[in-house]
Motif scaffolding. Structure first.
Motif, PDB file in Angstrom:
ATOM      1  N   LYS A  96      28.599  36.271  -6.696  1.00 38.34           N
ATOM      2  CA  LYS A  96      27.862  37.061  -5.633  1.00 38.34           C
ATOM      3  C   LYS A  96      28.965  36.539  -4.180  1.00 38.34           C
ATOM      4  O   LYS A  96      28.751  37.448  -3.289  1.00 38.34           O
ATOM      5  CB  LYS A  96      26.554  36.477  -5.347  1.00 38.34           C
ATOM      6  CG  LYS A  96      25.666  37.044  -6.386  1.00 38.34           C
ATOM      7  CD  LYS A  96      24.063  36.447  -6.101  1.00 38.34           C
ATOM      8  CE  LYS A  96      23.120  36.699  -7.015  1.00 38.34           C
ATOM      9  NZ  LYS A  96      22.850  38.295  -6.891  1.00 38.34           N
ATOM     10  N   PHE A  97      29.863  35.847  -4.356  1.00 40.31           N
ATOM     11  CA  PHE A  97      30.637  35.326  -3.110  1.00 40.31           C
ATOM     12  C   PHE A  97      31.364  36.631  -2.521  1.00 40.31           C
ATOM     13  O   PHE A  97      31.908  37.374  -3.165  1.00 40.31           O
ATOM     14  CB  PHE A  97      31.740  34.180  -3.441  1.00 40.31           C
ATOM     15  CG  PHE A  97      32.355  33.827  -2.450  1.00 40.31           C
ATOM     16  CD1 PHE A  97      31.715  33.447  -1.307  1.00 40.31           C
ATOM     17  CD2 PHE A  97      33.791  33.975  -2.509  1.00 40.31           C
ATOM     18  CE1 PHE A  97      32.375  33.010  -0.005  1.00 40.31           C
ATOM     19  CE2 PHE A  97      34.616  33.229  -1.421  1.00 40.31           C
ATOM     20  CZ  PHE A  97      34.006  32.922  -0.221  1.00 40.31           C
ATOM     21  N   ASP A  98      31.174  36.735  -1.490  1.00 43.01           N
ATOM     22  CA  ASP A  98      31.740  37.843  -0.574  1.00 43.01           C
ATOM     23  C   ASP A  98      32.797  37.126   0.133  1.00 43.01           C
ATOM     24  O   ASP A  98      32.445  36.669   1.374  1.00 43.01           O
ATOM     25  CB  ASP A  98      30.782  38.673   0.293  1.00 43.01           C
ATOM     26  CG  ASP A  98      31.376  39.614   1.098  1.00 43.01           C
ATOM     27  OD1 ASP A  98      32.652  39.750   1.150  1.00 43.01           O
ATOM     28  OD2 ASP A  98      30.622  40.535   1.658  1.00 43.01           O
ATOM     29  N   GLU A  99      34.103  37.307   0.200  1.00 44.16           N
ATOM     30  CA  GLU A  99      34.999  36.406   0.965  1.00 44.16           C
ATOM     31  C   GLU A  99      35.371  37.166   2.347  1.00 44.16           C
ATOM     32  O   GLU A  99      35.819  36.518   3.171  1.00 44.16           O
ATOM     33  CB  GLU A  99      36.271  36.541   0.148  1.00 44.16           C
ATOM     34  CG  GLU A  99      37.072  37.826   0.021  1.00 44.16           C
ATOM     35  CD  GLU A  99      36.711  38.787  -0.893  1.00 44.16           C
ATOM     36  OE1 GLU A  99      37.167  40.018  -0.726  1.00 44.16           O
ATOM     37  OE2 GLU A  99      35.667  38.365  -1.750  1.00 44.16           O
ATOM     38  N   THR A 100      34.807  38.405   2.532  1.00 50.89           N
ATOM     39  CA  THR A 100      35.188  39.040   3.826  1.00 50.89           C
ATOM     40  C   THR A 100      33.927  38.423   4.811  1.00 50.89           C
ATOM     41  O   THR A 100      34.248  38.718   6.016  1.00 50.89           O
ATOM     42  CB  THR A 100      34.786  40.705   3.428  1.00 50.89           C
ATOM     43  OG1 THR A 100      33.437  40.704   3.204  1.00 50.89           O
ATOM     44  CG2 THR A 100      35.736  40.925   2.747  1.00 50.89           C
ATOM     45  N   ARG A 101      32.940  37.707   4.542  1.00 52.71           N
ATOM     46  CA  ARG A 101      32.050  37.258   5.343  1.00 52.71           C
ATOM     47  C   ARG A 101      32.421  35.838   6.055  1.00 52.71           C
ATOM     48  O   ARG A 101      31.931  35.521   7.205  1.00 52.71           O
ATOM     49  CB  ARG A 101      30.821  36.828   4.564  1.00 52.71           C
ATOM     50  CG  ARG A 101      30.055  37.947   3.906  1.00 52.71           C
ATOM     51  CD  ARG A 101      29.724  39.045   4.824  1.00 52.71           C
ATOM     52  NE  ARG A 101      28.681  38.633   5.820  1.00 52.71           N
ATOM     53  CZ  ARG A 101      27.377  38.663   5.620  1.00 52.71           C
ATOM     54  NH1 ARG A 101      26.845  38.841   4.447  1.00 52.71           N
ATOM     55  NH2 ARG A 101      26.798  38.190   6.567  1.00 52.71           N
TER      56      ARG A 101
END
Length: 290
Positions: A96-101
């Motif tokens: 689920k990791f969103d690197e853009t956050r």
């Protein structure tokens, strides 16, 4: 070194196997922030490369699961079971990791690791199951107590704990009666390692990440429950009545929009709430109650 497989039960139940596992994950190289971003982008693309990237990201952070798991020992589950449950949370975080956050992966993943462990403790460790928020309160009390002892050389009173944590004194007393173990987040990852979880996490960032992740997780779970239980019109009315994913609207406003009377909208809302209660799916949301 032979390949380290990532699976639900990554450790077996013998002390020798656990020791071997801890040595193996200690040898896994950590990744830089730039590498985390690249791995996350590859994971999003899916396929064989995405699976390999996910495995690499998970392996690089397995040692953090052990650090978190150690904080919850002696609450009904063995350390190996706690690690197993934490690993499940780590896998979910990698997916689920969103690197853009702008979050570091481990700051994001710790919430999932901790939630998975707390859920397991709440469900498996007691004949009378504790609510997840009560298990979390016990852990918070333990952490604050350990930090207080390190700083002041004595255990804090219940009144002092209440002032520090904001938790009611009666609840603290009940928690202390149910749990006598204390573990600090400053504990090292292993006996020969001077690094600890507190060295890797900025407390302010971790707190903000916790709240963001919990809100997004709750919103996703709530949406899933509503879609499973309600029909399209019921779903629309419930969401607008309670402002779920939209601005909250009154019964008359909703009625005018869907061509129903105010009373009929109210009836549909109440019937929908009862459907959710009786479906059993609402249990998914219990972990967010505090």
């Amino acid at each position: 070194m032979r390949q380290l497989k990532i699976q639900k039960s990554i450790t077996n139940r013998s002390s020798e196997a656990l020791d071997k596992y801890l040595v193996e994950i200690g040898r896994e190289p950590m990744v830089s922030l730039e590498e985390e971003i690249e791995l996350a982008q590859t994971i999003h693309k899916g396929g064989a490369k995405g699976e390999r990237a996910k495995e690499k990201l998970i392996k690089a952070n397995l040692r953090f699961v052990v650090s978190v798991a150690k904080q919850y020992q002696h609450q009904g589950l063995s350390l190996t079971d706690l690690i197993d449950e934490g690993n499940i949370g780590l896998v979910k975080a990698a997916e689920k990791f969103d690197e853009t956050r702008g979050f570091k992966f481990i700051s994001y993943a710790v919430w999932w690791i901790r939630q998975s462990i707390l859920q397991a403790i709440a469900e498996q460790s007691r004949i009378v199951r504790l609510p997840l928020n009560q298990v979390g309160a016990m852990s918070q009390i333990n952490k604050v107590t350990a930090e207080f002892v390190q700083k002041n050389g004595r255990r804090p009173s219940i009144h002092e704990l209440s002032e520090i944590t904001g938790i009611d004194e009666l609840k603290i007393r009940q928690s202390q009666n149910a749990d006598g173990h204390h573990m600090s987040i400053d504990a090292p990852f292993s006996d020969d390692d001077t690094n600890s979880m507190s060295d890797m996490l900025a407390s302010g960032e971790d707190s903000r990440t916790d709240k963001t992740v919990e809100y997004e997780s709750m919103a996703s779970d709530l949406d899933d429950v509503l879609k499973k239980v309600l029909k399209d019109r019921e779903l629309k009315i419930v969401k607008q009545c309670f402002g779920i994913g939209c601005h909250e609207k009154g019964l008359e406003e909703i009625g005018a929009e869907v061509g129903l009377t105010r009373e009929r909208v109210r009836q549909i809302r109440e019937k929908s709430i009862e459907k959710i209660r009786q479906s059993g799916n609402a249990r998914i949301l219990m972990k967010y109650l505090g």
